[in-house]
Design an enzyme around this catalytic site. Structure first.
Site, PDB file in Angstrom:
ATOM      1  N   HIS A  68       6.185  -2.712   8.606  1.00  0.00           N
ATOM      2  CA  HIS A  68       5.338  -2.712   9.797  1.00  0.00           C
ATOM      3  C   HIS A  68       5.964  -3.480  10.953  1.00  0.00           C
ATOM      4  CE1 HIS A  68       1.274  -1.073   8.274  1.00  0.00           C
ATOM      5  NE2 HIS A  68       2.256  -0.603   7.525  1.00  0.00           N
ATOM      6  N   ASP A 245      -0.320   1.700  -8.332  1.00  0.00           N
ATOM      7  CA  ASP A 245       0.070   2.390  -9.566  1.00  0.00           C
ATOM      8  C   ASP A 245      -0.369   1.536 -10.751  1.00  0.00           C
ATOM      9  OD1 ASP A 245       1.963   0.393  -9.942  1.00  0.00           O
ATOM     10  OD2 ASP A 245       3.702   1.682  -9.627  1.00  0.00           O
TER      11      ASP A 245
END
Ligand code: HEM
Ligand SMILES: *[C@@H]1O[C@H](CO)[C@@H](O)[C@H](O)[C@H]1NC(C)=O
Length: 328
Positions: A68, A245
């Protein structure tokens, strides 16, 4: 004095000087701090270890922070600047930066470094080093990165809105983001493997959960699990974090195994496993961790080294969330 303000006069002078004496664009260097701060990498490593020991989800935050930062004006620590009360808002006001955590830890590392090698190490280099330590401390590859980034004197929250990707982008939309940083197809698929760490908030999941695009099917059981975690179309709180995950604090290739099973958290993850251009690579990474680690490492160097400020094009901030004061 302002933190995000642009010092156009100074910038203009520097550009003039550079042009007139014909300085070539400087490069990053692997031994940039060899003399000015030889213990830099050991210090950052130690700090990231101790932060991660207290908060196992911290490495994910550092890895996302790098992306970012680099995605807006390049890797220049612009994401760390706070609102200066005058000109530019912090990039953190952009909803695309929702969920970005641990910015203040970069300043903590900076404080440690200022005691050892004052005025030497840029906040942009600390962000990059924190991210690469985050990868290795989580079990990922150890990546050598070149250093010498300078910090910006500006930030840009509008660019955060436009340049940071939404959770549901397609492969067509994501490939240009990474090819513009010199990544090939393999590296572009590998860098998304960063989603092996951390998680996401319901606000980034509910669209595909309650209003799915045709073709964006999920594993049935996984979908039900997500609906339990995010039970309403409009999230009632922003407190729930769903893991990316099965192993959200381990940097491994589980992300690729998950998306192959229809257990991708975001639309972007799911489209990566389905698009014919990327699916074959997803398969390879799912079965060969070392192959993934190699591709991720070269992708990481490109992510963190493209579009950087060097030499007089930026400054070494004394405090990471404010630009340095100038005596004009
Ligand atoms: C280009 C396509 C990408 C999209 C659309 C995307 C989207 C997202 C979204 C929506 C989140 C969840 C934020 C939240 O709800 O808190 C997230 C988390 C994350 N992203 Fe990405 N991302 C992309 C690329 C990347 C890249 C290139 C990296 C790093 C190299 C990265 C690293 C991460 C990490 C580590 C997290 C977990 C953060 C945490 O747990 O705090 N992402 N991403
Ligand atoms: C959650 O965060 C988003 C993005 O910052 C914001 O628009 C929304 O109002 C927040 N929702 C709640 C319930 O706080």
């Amino acid at each position: 004095m302002g933190s995000c303000s642009a010092f156009f006069l100074v910038a203009a002078l520097l550009v003039t000087v550079e042009v007139s004496i014909g300085v070539k664009e400087a490069q990053l260097a692997y031994d940039y701090y060899k003399h000015s701060c030889p213990s830099l990498e050991a210090i950052v490593k130690k700090e990231i270890l101790s932060i991660s020991f207290l908060d196992a989800s911290a490495p994910a935050a550092f890895l996302r922070l790098l992306f970012h930062d680099c995605q807006v004006q390049g890797c220049d620590a612009s994401i760390l600047l706070d609102y200066d009360g005058l000109t530019h808002d912090s990039e953190m006001v952009s909803s695309k930066n929702f969920g970005v955590r641990h910015r203040e830890k970069i300043q903590r590392i900076k404080t440690t470094l200022e005691a050892v090698c004052p005025g030497q190490v840029s906040c942009a280099d600390i962000i990059a080093l924190a991210a690469r330590e985050a990868v290795s401390v989580s079990g990922g590859p150890q990546i050598q990165i070149p250093l010498g980034r300078k910090d910006s004197t500006t930030c840009n929250h509008q660019q955060a809105n436009t340049h940071l990707p939404s959770s549901g982008i397609t492969v067509d939309q994501l490939l240009p983001i990474f090819s513009s940083k010199g990544m090939n197809l393999l590296e572009s698929v590998a860098i998304l493997g960063a989603h092996t760490l951390g998680g996401g908030h319901c606000i980034n999941i509910v669209d595909r959960l309650y209003d799915p695009h045709p073709g964006d099917e999920m594993n049935e059981g996984y979908q039900q699990l997500l609906k339990l975690a995010c039970p309403t179309r409009t999230p009632l709180t922003n407190l729930t974090v769903v893991p990316n995950d099965l192993t959200p604090v381990v940097f491994d290739n589980q992300y690729y195994r998950n998306i192959l099973m229809g257990k991708g958290l975001f639309g972007v993850d799911s489209s990566l496993s389905r698009d014919p251009r990327t699916a074959a690579i997803v398969h390879k990474f799912a079965y060969d961790k070392n192959y993934f680690f190699q591709a991720f490492s070269s992708a990481f160097v490109k992510l963190s080294s493209t579009n950087v400020l060097t030499n007089a094009k930026g400054e070494v901030r004394r405090i990471c969330n404010h630009v340095n004061k100038r005596n004009l």
